[in-house]
Design a protein around this motif. Structure first.
Motif, PDB file in Angstrom:
ATOM      1  N   THR A 157     -11.716 -35.317 -29.935  1.00  0.00           N
ATOM      2  CA  THR A 157     -13.004 -35.612 -30.534  1.00  0.00           C
ATOM      3  C   THR A 157     -13.854 -34.364 -30.712  1.00  0.00           C
ATOM      4  N   SER A 158     -13.636 -33.327 -29.897  1.00  0.00           N
ATOM      5  CA  SER A 158     -14.467 -32.136 -29.967  1.00  0.00           C
ATOM      6  C   SER A 158     -13.920 -31.169 -31.005  1.00  0.00           C
ATOM      7  N   SER A 159     -14.817 -30.461 -31.695  1.00  0.00           N
ATOM      8  CA  SER A 159     -14.417 -29.482 -32.699  1.00  0.00           C
ATOM      9  C   SER A 159     -14.393 -28.069 -32.143  1.00  0.00           C
ATOM     10  N   LEU A 160     -14.618 -27.906 -30.841  1.00  0.00           N
ATOM     11  CA  LEU A 160     -14.608 -26.568 -30.248  1.00  0.00           C
ATOM     12  C   LEU A 160     -13.201 -25.993 -30.290  1.00  0.00           C
ATOM     13  N   PRO A 161     -13.051 -24.712 -30.596  1.00  0.00           N
ATOM     14  CA  PRO A 161     -11.717 -24.098 -30.612  1.00  0.00           C
ATOM     15  C   PRO A 161     -11.118 -24.046 -29.223  1.00  0.00           C
ATOM     16  N   SER A 162      -9.798 -23.925 -29.183  1.00  0.00           N
ATOM     17  CA  SER A 162      -9.089 -23.951 -27.897  1.00  0.00           C
ATOM     18  C   SER A 162      -9.509 -22.798 -26.995  1.00  0.00           C
ATOM     19  N   GLY A 163      -9.849 -21.640 -27.597  1.00  0.00           N
ATOM     20  CA  GLY A 163     -10.269 -20.506 -26.782  1.00  0.00           C
ATOM     21  C   GLY A 163     -11.533 -20.778 -26.001  1.00  0.00           C
ATOM     22  N   VAL A 164     -12.461 -21.531 -26.599  1.00  0.00           N
ATOM     23  CA  VAL A 164     -13.697 -21.880 -25.897  1.00  0.00           C
ATOM     24  C   VAL A 164     -13.407 -22.830 -24.753  1.00  0.00           C
ATOM     25  N   TRP A 165     -12.575 -23.853 -25.023  1.00  0.00           N
ATOM     26  CA  TRP A 165     -12.205 -24.773 -23.947  1.00  0.00           C
ATOM     27  C   TRP A 165     -11.483 -24.049 -22.818  1.00  0.00           C
TER      28      TRP A 165
ATOM     29  N   ILE B  23       0.711 -24.536 -12.010  1.00  0.00           N
ATOM     30  CA  ILE B  23      -0.706 -24.637 -11.654  1.00  0.00           C
ATOM     31  C   ILE B  23      -1.569 -24.159 -12.815  1.00  0.00           C
ATOM     32  N   GLY B  24      -1.208 -23.032 -13.406  1.00  0.00           N
ATOM     33  CA  GLY B  24      -1.979 -22.503 -14.531  1.00  0.00           C
ATOM     34  C   GLY B  24      -1.997 -23.443 -15.718  1.00  0.00           C
ATOM     35  N   GLU B  25      -0.857 -24.081 -16.005  1.00  0.00           N
ATOM     36  CA  GLU B  25      -0.795 -25.006 -17.133  1.00  0.00           C
ATOM     37  C   GLU B  25      -1.614 -26.271 -16.876  1.00  0.00           C
ATOM     38  N   VAL B  26      -1.569 -26.770 -15.641  1.00  0.00           N
ATOM     39  CA  VAL B  26      -2.317 -27.999 -15.321  1.00  0.00           C
ATOM     40  C   VAL B  26      -3.818 -27.742 -15.344  1.00  0.00           C
ATOM     41  N   LEU B  27      -4.251 -26.620 -14.781  1.00  0.00           N
ATOM     42  CA  LEU B  27      -5.685 -26.359 -14.650  1.00  0.00           C
ATOM     43  C   LEU B  27      -6.319 -25.844 -15.947  1.00  0.00           C
ATOM     44  N   LEU B  28      -5.612 -25.000 -16.686  1.00  0.00           N
ATOM     45  CA  LEU B  28      -6.224 -24.330 -17.836  1.00  0.00           C
ATOM     46  C   LEU B  28      -5.730 -24.848 -19.184  1.00  0.00           C
ATOM     47  N   ARG B  29      -4.604 -25.535 -19.219  1.00  0.00           N
ATOM     48  CA  ARG B  29      -4.063 -26.120 -20.454  1.00  0.00           C
ATOM     49  C   ARG B  29      -4.048 -25.107 -21.610  1.00  0.00           C
ATOM     50  N   PRO B  30      -3.302 -24.021 -21.468  1.00  0.00           N
ATOM     51  CA  PRO B  30      -3.291 -22.976 -22.503  1.00  0.00           C
ATOM     52  C   PRO B  30      -2.668 -23.470 -23.800  1.00  0.00           C
TER      53      PRO B  30
END
Length: 386
Positions: free
Chosen positions: A20-28, A308-315
């Motif tokens: 639903t959000s239009s924010l780019p992935s880098g911001v998230w 852990i990095g993938e779960v927490l930060l979802r790159p």
């Protein structure tokens, strides 16, 4: 060129996070990064976890990045990290402590090179240069795994086990003994210890005197890891890096486009294990010694860091993913220190605590997915009943 274009397209498509959000992935990604940092610092302050855990996590961060390259980018089950890590540490410790050349070696060097050496010459190398030497040593370990897999058509998992097993002897031969102390040697941390101590004591008071060495580790390792991650991010955007990423996703397509997927495996394994070797060099300079057993279980910690990095930060991009793997190693080391502080455990319990933290990290994604599936079923049942 087609490989480059397709990889660029996939990267461009991953710039925005669906939803639903239009924010780019880098911001998230940045928002999640700040949230993870804030929660981690809160837990450390509440549980009185020493900031030395941050330095230890940074020292091992490149192991997580290396494991990410093999398991996620190349899709190659490589366990030779358990061998390249101690080999890198052994090379660094040997050159920092210095070793005496035998008379035969001195005579050979004098014959084939313009250098004239005296018998009993001792070789020492600056601690900063040992990072590069350790990277090369680790890369050669990865090269051995790649050549066994490519040349003899041996399964990658088995090839890496063979190399990791043989690496023990190579490490022992390199060191000449099972342990090399570095307490009285100059490391990459030594030049900054006195200055950091004076700064902390003068600014925050005498109670920070004992934390000065930990702060030096954090600052120096953060700079080293930051530089390496920046170089990696650049490398994965080059033509070779994009082809390597494409080879991990679809080797058949890469071959059809005229690229050599086997060459990409060789390059990927050399980079991955080179990073593990460099992490070994950082670790021995932080611990103050090198030990032949120091690589045991390193692959498990690397896998935990990636998960852990993938779960927490979802790159969503490769650049975000290598940062996430580094953050995952930090969180892993801090979590392990938190368990020790919270339960007041003995040092002999370190292996059990590490195993439980790794188990939690690996099981968390599955548990979270099962919970989401259960919630979906519950919502579907409620919707059908209404």
């Amino acid at each position: 060129m087609a490989v480059t274009d397709s990889a660029n397209t996939s990267v461009a498509q991953a710039k925005t996070t669906p939803g639903t959000s239009s924010l780019p992935s880098g911001v998230w990604f940045l928002i999640r990064f700040i949230a993870v940092a804030a929660v981690t610092w809160f837990v450390m302050s509440r549980a009185n976890v020493n900031i030395g855990a941050i330095g230890q996590g940074l020292g091992l961060a490149l192991v997580g990045v290396g494991v990410y390259i093999t398991f996620r980018v190349l899709n190659f089950p490589d366990l030779s990290v358990d061998g390249s890590f101690p080999i890198g540490g052994a090379v660094a410790a040997t050159f920092i402590a210095g070793f005496e050349l035998s008379d035969v070696t001195v005579d050979l060097i004098s014959r084939v090179t313009p250098f004239v050496l005296e018998p009993g010459t001792t070789i020492r190398v600056m601690a900063e240069l040992t990072l590069l030497l350790s990277f090369i040593a680790g890369a050669l370990t990865g090269l051995a795994t790649a050549l066994i897999h490519v040349t003899f058509k041996i399964e990658g998992l088995l090839a890496s086990i063979i190399v990791a097993t043989g690496a023990y002897t190579i490490t022992l031969r390199t060191m000449g003994t099972s342990n090399i102390p570095l307490l009285n040697e100059r490391t990459i941390l030594t030049p900054y210890e006195d200055g950091m101590q004076a700064f902390l004591v003068g600014t925050f008071g005498d109670e920070w005197r004992r934390q000065s060495n930990n702060m030096v580790e954090i600052v120096v390792f953060l700079i080293v890891v930051g530089v390496v991650l920046a170089i990696l991010n650049w490398f994965f955007r080059t033509e070779i890096g994009l082809t390597l990423r494409a080879a991990g996703r679809n080797a058949q397509m890469v071959r059809a486009l005229g690229a050599d997927d086997k060459r990409m495996i060789v390059i990927g394994l050399m980079v991955s294990n080179g990073l593990a070797g460099m992490a070994g060099a950082l670790a021995v300079q932080q611990l103050g010694f090198a030990d032949v057993q120091m690589g045991v279980g390193m692959i498990i910690r690397g896998l935990a860091a990636v998960m852990i990095g993938e779960v927490l930060l979802r790159p969503k991009t490769v650049g975000q993913a290598i940062v996430a793997a580094s953050v995952g190693m930090l969180v892993f080391e801090i979590s392990r220190a938190w368990v020790f502080a919270a339960l007041d455990l003995n040092a002999s319990d370190v292996r059990l605590v590490s195993a439980l933290v790794v188990l939690s990290a690996l099981a968390a994604p599955n548990i979270a997915q099962r919970y989401r599936d259960w919630r979906r079923r519950q919502q579907a049942t409620a919707g059908g009943a209404s």
